[in-house]
Write an enzyme that holds these catalytic residues in place. Sequence first.
Site, mmCIF file in Angstrom:
data_model
loop_
_atom_site.group_PDB
_atom_site.id
_atom_site.type_symbol
_atom_site.label_atom_id
_atom_site.label_comp_id
_atom_site.label_asym_id
_atom_site.label_seq_id
_atom_site.Cartn_x
_atom_site.Cartn_y
_atom_site.Cartn_z
ATOM 1 N N ASN A 408 7.769 -2.060 -3.768
ATOM 2 C CA ASN A 408 7.776 -0.611 -3.915
ATOM 3 C C ASN A 408 6.608 0.023 -3.161
ATOM 4 O O ASN A 408 6.781 0.629 -2.118
ATOM 5 C CB ASN A 408 7.754 -0.218 -5.393
ATOM 6 C CG ASN A 408 7.938 1.279 -5.595
ATOM 7 O OD1 ASN A 408 8.432 1.962 -4.716
ATOM 8 N ND2 ASN A 408 7.526 1.783 -6.742
ATOM 9 N N ASP A 409 5.398 -0.155 -3.691
ATOM 10 C CA ASP A 409 4.240 0.537 -3.118
ATOM 11 C C ASP A 409 3.959 0.133 -1.678
ATOM 12 O O ASP A 409 3.522 0.954 -0.870
ATOM 13 C CB ASP A 409 2.996 0.265 -3.972
ATOM 14 C CG ASP A 409 3.185 0.756 -5.395
ATOM 15 O OD1 ASP A 409 3.741 1.847 -5.565
ATOM 16 O OD2 ASP A 409 2.796 0.032 -6.332
ATOM 17 N N ILE A 410 4.200 -1.143 -1.325
ATOM 18 C CA ILE A 410 3.827 -1.618 0.011
ATOM 19 C C ILE A 410 4.794 -1.148 1.088
ATOM 20 O O ILE A 410 4.542 -1.345 2.280
ATOM 21 C CB ILE A 410 3.715 -3.153 0.040
ATOM 22 C CG1 ILE A 410 5.063 -3.802 -0.269
ATOM 23 C CG2 ILE A 410 2.640 -3.635 -0.917
ATOM 24 C CD1 ILE A 410 5.061 -5.308 -0.085
#
Length: 480
Positions: A408-410
């Site tokens: 998600n964040d990466i």
Amino acid sequence: MLSQGFVSAAAIAASVLFILSLGGLSNQEKAKRAVWYGIVGMGVAVFFTAFGPGIGGYWLMIPMIVIGAVIGARLAGKVEMTEMPQLVAALHSFVGLAAVFVAWSADLERRRVLAARAADGVMQEFSAFAALVATKAPDELTFLQIEVVLGIFIGAVTFTGSVIAFGKLAGKVDGKPRQFPGGHLLNAGAAVASLVLAVLYLSGAGFWTLLVLAALAFFIGYHLIMGIGGADMPVVVSMLNSYSGWAAAAIGFTLGNDLLIVTGALVGSSGAILSYIMCKAMNRNFVSVILGGFGTTRGPAAEIEGEQVAIDASGVASALNDADSVVIVPGYGMAVAQAQSAVSDLVRKLRAAGKEVRFAIHPVAGRLPGHMNVLLAEAKVPYDIVLEMDEINDDFASTDVVIVIGSNDIVNPAAQEDPNSPIAGMPVLKVWEAKQVFISKRGQGTGYSGIENPLFYKENSRMFYGDARESLNALLPLVD
């Protein structure tokens, strides 16, 4: 009982093995051998320390070593790779707590020796450490007190900080940053009070100063890590690893144990360097991260337009069959679903069809540095197609298909497009530049850090919902 010469030689040998172990871990192909270097080094360290001069109490020591070894073996056999980050955090907490107990014991022995000197008495039952203390001059005892203070403070911060990190990684504590009213001022106040207590202790105040100092340090460790967002946990674990090393080194000075000093310094310095490298990769200031400056809201986040469009296995297979180049981005969701073997099978099938397949690994993918690399190596994925972010990020624009598995964040474009995003400025994998992006995800929820991802709403993105392993197993028969 072994002579001091044997113990000193063993300390040098163990130190060399630890250095070889750390050096080997920088290369996947040498990592297994490097781990064995560390295991043998620790075995040598424990054996020659336990049977060195001035050591006794074997009736208690040996049963404790056996019990600890059995518990460690059972835990190692039961812990899944997905639970490895929280296990590491838990082990850090043990080191910190041990440092606190050893420092307390050291001061009690110091007081015992001083009381005997004041009474002009001769202590008939010196412990090995008390005998060492009895040979020290007054100025050397002052240095001993400084070492005790450092061991308690660093160890206590490490203990509670690691416990909270364990809770956040295990999902038992909310991953969002939370602090008491007053925020960083409370931490600063506790740090100043700790310094005052240290001065009082060095001026001759009672043992109570060390107890209160430990309590304040316990609070600092708890409150500091509670104020750090879940997206920063890989950095936090690395930082706590460094803290545990410095705590061990401080206690090594206290006990006059050269091997403990060297080992603690190796762990402390390597953990600090790794934390710095990770912060640099995330474009974050190390001090800002540790003080909870990352993971907090800067302003109203940009609104996301569009909708998430789902696709089934046949649609993904059709795109893969037509593609010439494929990049796979693994994340923690792959580890949770234990999908690495299915991923490896897909890679072999695609490469057999003549397609270029590579992996893109973000520095903080998963919840522990190197987490994804270990999983892929376990699944027999060739090392040469597993690339770091800097090696592959410019290639997404010429890539036909990207498959994101549990990340998600990466891969969140908000890091570059939204200055108010909690992850603004963090380098991410620019998967949205590819022709087609398929995201394997259980559902429509946000990731571990709770940040919405605009990637899921882009026109060239499709959501491949379901358990990653089941989705990939359904996909495999459809790929030519």
